[in-house]
Structure formats: C-alpha cells, structure tokens
Design a protein around this motif. Sequence first.
Motif, mmCIF file in Angstrom:
data_model
loop_
_atom_site.group_PDB
_atom_site.id
_atom_site.type_symbol
_atom_site.label_atom_id
_atom_site.label_comp_id
_atom_site.label_asym_id
_atom_site.label_seq_id
_atom_site.Cartn_x
_atom_site.Cartn_y
_atom_site.Cartn_z
ATOM 1 N N LYS A 6 12.549 2.468 -11.954
ATOM 2 C CA LYS A 6 12.586 3.034 -13.307
ATOM 3 C C LYS A 6 12.965 1.977 -14.339
ATOM 4 O O LYS A 6 13.753 2.215 -15.254
ATOM 5 N N GLY A 7 12.390 0.787 -14.167
ATOM 6 C CA GLY A 7 12.600 -0.294 -15.118
ATOM 7 C C GLY A 7 13.889 -1.066 -14.967
ATOM 8 O O GLY A 7 14.138 -2.020 -15.712
ATOM 9 N N ARG A 8 14.725 -0.702 -13.983
ATOM 10 C CA ARG A 8 16.013 -1.361 -13.779
ATOM 11 C C ARG A 8 15.982 -2.202 -12.515
ATOM 12 O O ARG A 8 15.493 -1.755 -11.476
ATOM 13 N N LEU A 185 -0.051 -19.725 -7.395
ATOM 14 C CA LEU A 185 0.918 -19.316 -8.413
ATOM 15 C C LEU A 185 2.316 -19.401 -7.814
ATOM 16 O O LEU A 185 2.563 -18.895 -6.716
ATOM 17 N N TRP A 186 3.205 -20.032 -8.563
ATOM 18 C CA TRP A 186 4.613 -20.137 -8.192
ATOM 19 C C TRP A 186 5.442 -19.328 -9.197
ATOM 20 O O TRP A 186 5.178 -19.364 -10.392
ATOM 21 N N ALA A 187 6.441 -18.609 -8.706
ATOM 22 C CA ALA A 187 7.349 -17.875 -9.592
ATOM 23 C C ALA A 187 8.584 -17.466 -8.796
ATOM 24 O O ALA A 187 8.529 -17.316 -7.570
ATOM 25 N N SER A 188 9.685 -17.280 -9.492
ATOM 26 C CA SER A 188 10.909 -16.805 -8.842
ATOM 27 C C SER A 188 10.734 -15.355 -8.403
ATOM 28 O O SER A 188 9.818 -14.657 -8.848
ATOM 29 N N ALA A 189 11.629 -14.899 -7.547
ATOM 30 C CA ALA A 189 11.565 -13.506 -7.090
ATOM 31 C C ALA A 189 11.628 -12.546 -8.270
ATOM 32 O O ALA A 189 10.883 -11.558 -8.335
ATOM 33 N N GLY A 190 12.520 -12.845 -9.225
ATOM 34 C CA GLY A 190 12.630 -11.979 -10.395
ATOM 35 C C GLY A 190 11.361 -11.969 -11.226
ATOM 36 O O GLY A 190 10.955 -10.922 -11.750
ATOM 37 N N ASP A 191 10.701 -13.135 -11.342
ATOM 38 C CA ASP A 191 9.491 -13.198 -12.155
ATOM 39 C C ASP A 191 8.291 -12.572 -11.439
ATOM 40 O O ASP A 191 7.419 -11.984 -12.095
ATOM 41 N N TRP A 192 8.239 -12.661 -10.130
ATOM 42 C CA TRP A 192 7.232 -11.867 -9.414
ATOM 43 C C TRP A 192 7.476 -10.383 -9.663
ATOM 44 O O TRP A 192 6.539 -9.601 -9.840
ATOM 45 N N GLY A 193 8.749 -10.001 -9.717
ATOM 46 C CA GLY A 193 9.073 -8.610 -10.033
ATOM 47 C C GLY A 193 8.646 -8.229 -11.432
ATOM 48 O O GLY A 193 8.177 -7.112 -11.669
ATOM 49 N N ARG A 194 8.787 -9.142 -12.386
ATOM 50 C CA ARG A 194 8.338 -8.875 -13.754
ATOM 51 C C ARG A 194 6.827 -8.639 -13.787
ATOM 52 O O ARG A 194 6.347 -7.731 -14.479
ATOM 53 N N SER A 291 5.428 -5.369 6.726
ATOM 54 C CA SER A 291 5.604 -5.157 5.290
ATOM 55 C C SER A 291 5.540 -3.682 4.924
ATOM 56 O O SER A 291 6.227 -3.236 3.997
ATOM 57 N N CYS A 292 4.731 -2.909 5.648
ATOM 58 C CA CYS A 292 4.630 -1.483 5.354
ATOM 59 C C CYS A 292 5.937 -0.763 5.681
ATOM 60 O O CYS A 292 6.411 0.076 4.903
ATOM 61 N N ALA A 293 6.511 -1.091 6.828
ATOM 62 C CA ALA A 293 7.800 -0.491 7.194
ATOM 63 C C ALA A 293 8.882 -0.904 6.207
ATOM 64 O O ALA A 293 9.772 -0.111 5.870
ATOM 65 N N PHE A 294 8.806 -2.140 5.722
ATOM 66 C CA PHE A 294 9.775 -2.626 4.731
ATOM 67 C C PHE A 294 9.678 -1.818 3.445
ATOM 68 O O PHE A 294 10.693 -1.339 2.917
ATOM 69 N N VAL A 295 8.467 -1.655 2.930
ATOM 70 C CA VAL A 295 8.294 -0.889 1.695
ATOM 71 C C VAL A 295 8.765 0.550 1.878
ATOM 72 O O VAL A 295 9.482 1.106 1.038
ATOM 73 N N ALA A 296 8.411 1.162 2.997
ATOM 74 C CA ALA A 296 8.814 2.546 3.268
ATOM 75 C C ALA A 296 10.329 2.672 3.356
ATOM 76 O O ALA A 296 10.919 3.636 2.840
ATOM 77 N N SER A 297 10.971 1.681 3.976
ATOM 78 C CA SER A 297 12.447 1.758 4.128
ATOM 79 C C SER A 297 13.144 1.623 2.778
ATOM 80 O O SER A 297 14.153 2.287 2.533
ATOM 81 N N VAL A 298 12.601 0.772 1.887
ATOM 82 C CA VAL A 298 13.198 0.650 0.558
ATOM 83 C C VAL A 298 13.023 1.949 -0.215
ATOM 84 O O VAL A 298 13.955 2.444 -0.867
ATOM 85 N N LEU A 299 11.843 2.528 -0.152
ATOM 86 C CA LEU A 299 11.580 3.770 -0.887
ATOM 87 C C LEU A 299 12.501 4.895 -0.438
ATOM 88 O O LEU A 299 12.905 5.736 -1.249
ATOM 89 N N ARG A 300 12.863 4.905 0.830
ATOM 90 C CA ARG A 300 13.757 5.958 1.322
ATOM 91 C C ARG A 300 15.142 5.857 0.730
ATOM 92 O O ARG A 300 15.883 6.853 0.712
ATOM 93 N N THR A 301 15.518 4.685 0.234
ATOM 94 C CA THR A 301 16.857 4.521 -0.345
ATOM 95 C C THR A 301 16.897 4.898 -1.825
ATOM 96 O O THR A 301 17.997 5.027 -2.392
ATOM 97 N N LEU A 302 15.725 5.089 -2.439
ATOM 98 C CA LEU A 302 15.680 5.379 -3.875
ATOM 99 C C LEU A 302 15.715 6.875 -4.136
ATOM 100 O O LEU A 302 15.217 7.659 -3.326
ATOM 101 N N PRO A 303 16.313 7.286 -5.250
ATOM 102 C CA PRO A 303 16.307 8.719 -5.597
ATOM 103 C C PRO A 303 14.869 9.223 -5.712
ATOM 104 O O PRO A 303 13.999 8.520 -6.216
ATOM 105 N N SER A 304 14.622 10.396 -5.221
ATOM 106 C CA SER A 304 13.279 10.970 -5.266
ATOM 107 C C SER A 304 12.983 11.474 -6.678
ATOM 108 O O SER A 304 13.897 11.691 -7.480
#
Length: 304
Positions: A6-8, A185-194, A291-304
């Motif tokens: 949510k932008g944070r 393309l090179w970028a920091s983790a935060g800038d890839w996130g941007r 990577s799919c299991a990683f994405v799914a595991s992160v999503l499970r920690t976020l508020p629905s």
Amino acid sequence: MAIIHKGRLLALRTAPGFSANTPLHGWSMTKTVNGMLLHKLAADTRLDLDSNVVNAFPKAREPAWVGAWRGDERKHIKVTDLLYMRDGLASTEDYEPWGSVPKMLWGQASAPAFAAAAALQAAPGARWRYLSATANLLSSVARGRFASDADYWAYPAKALFEPIGATSAAMETDADGNWVGSSYLWASAGDWGRLGLLMLNDGRWGDAQVLPPGWLQRAAMPATPQGEGLGYGAHTWRIGDPLAGSCRGHDVPADTVAMMGHWGQIVAMVPSREAVIVRLGWTFKRKQFDSCAFVASVLRTLPS
C-alpha cells in the motif's frame, strides 16, 4: 530484499557487504524496464506500436540491418511483435559459454545487429518465444526515435529513473551504444522496488504521471491467446496466470506480474494485494530457491 505494501516500504534487507544503496544487476528484469521505456517513448514520439519495425526509423537514424529486413519477409515484423516476443525470428535463448546469448552480449559490438541477422522462421505475430535478442531489437527501435545518441543515452534517467528518485539505476549500453535492454540494468533493492511500485500504480508517482496510463494493462496482456505465450505479456512475466503462469498452482493471485532475472531475481507486482516484492539474491542451482513460494509466503504475512 524489499517489500512494499500500500505504498509503504515494510522491509529492506541487504546481505553482508552490500548497503541499501548498492546497485545490483537485474539481468533479465531489465526487459520489463526496457518495455516501460518503449511505452513512454511511443507516446513521446508518436510511435505507433502496430507499425512495422522497418518503418519505425527516420531515415537519418536507421541502422544498417533495416535494409536487409526490407528485402524479405522480416519487413512484416511489427514493433508490438518485438514487445510481446512474437517476431518469428530463428533466434535461440542459449546460455552456454558458446551459445547465442553470450555471443550477443560479449562477442559483438552491436547486440541489435547480431539479433537482426536471424532469419525468419515463423510468421510474425503467430509464435511466442522468449528471446533476449528480441529485447535488444526493441532497444534499437528506441535509439532510432531520438535526434541524437546523447538524447537516447540520457533518456532512461531523465524520463524514468530521476522522476521516481531511483538515483542508483543505470542502463548500460553495448560497445556500439545501444541499451542492452535484455540484461544490463543496475539498481539498488529499493530502486528496483520503486520501479515495481511505479508499474503497480500504472505509471503514477505522487502527483506525476511518469508513464502514460495503460502500461500495466499492456504489460499484463497475454502475448498469445493460447500456449506458452499466455504466461507472458509486454516484456513482463504473467506469473499468476492460472493456465500458463510460472506460479500456477501456488498461492499467488492471478493478477500477479513480474520482472524476473536469470539467477532467481524477481520484482513481483500484485495489484489485488497492493504489493511489490523484490528479491535480488543470486541462486545458481535453481532448485535451491522457489520464487513462487517466496512470493506466496510474503503475501501470507500481509493484511488481506
């Protein structure tokens, strides 16, 4: 690693020896950013993406290989065929030391000229095939839209990176001066996130529309109506597609799209969860990281 919800920015973690500002190599995640640049450039220069590639260049900016294309059936390949990787060229995605991709990236002055030398193997628009060569042809189309090379080289930072504060991001070129839009393309983790957040918000950054509206929809549109192309969009992986997405069968929403790199790097964008998930670690043995299991595991920690 970075997690945005949510932008944070909820989490930003780096490995020992790396700082939050260290630019990291995205490999094929670069392709999606290459697509973003073409989407914006098409609007900036009134390029019709459905036009034939051979007609996309002003005469003064036309590379030598365009003449050969005009003389055979490659003249029917459209810019949009490059964007969705359905050009029909007889290229291969071979990463052995003697393979086509290393030859293109490290053995040629011009990656697009190497890619353009491939013969036509299938009707343009009819077949999907994932190809780094195709991404570099798209970079050549971009170069031809500028009055000067200086403007071309400055464009990624001026048009995309600086407006979103991605100060570490840098698009490298080959020896001939073409963006290596497949890989460099090179970028920091935060800038890839941007970059992921910009895509999630369909090009909106604060009060500014950095990319023309419609990029997310274009990126998420299947390359082909059936087959493997269902799992791919405009230089972007449709990993959540229930029929052909690479994460089908995992607990990953159907609208999930992603930039994906050769060694397991990923920037996943999940519109239905308002989330961006970044992982930039390199895993040389593919079975050691899912990577799919990683994405799914992160999503499970976020508020629905």
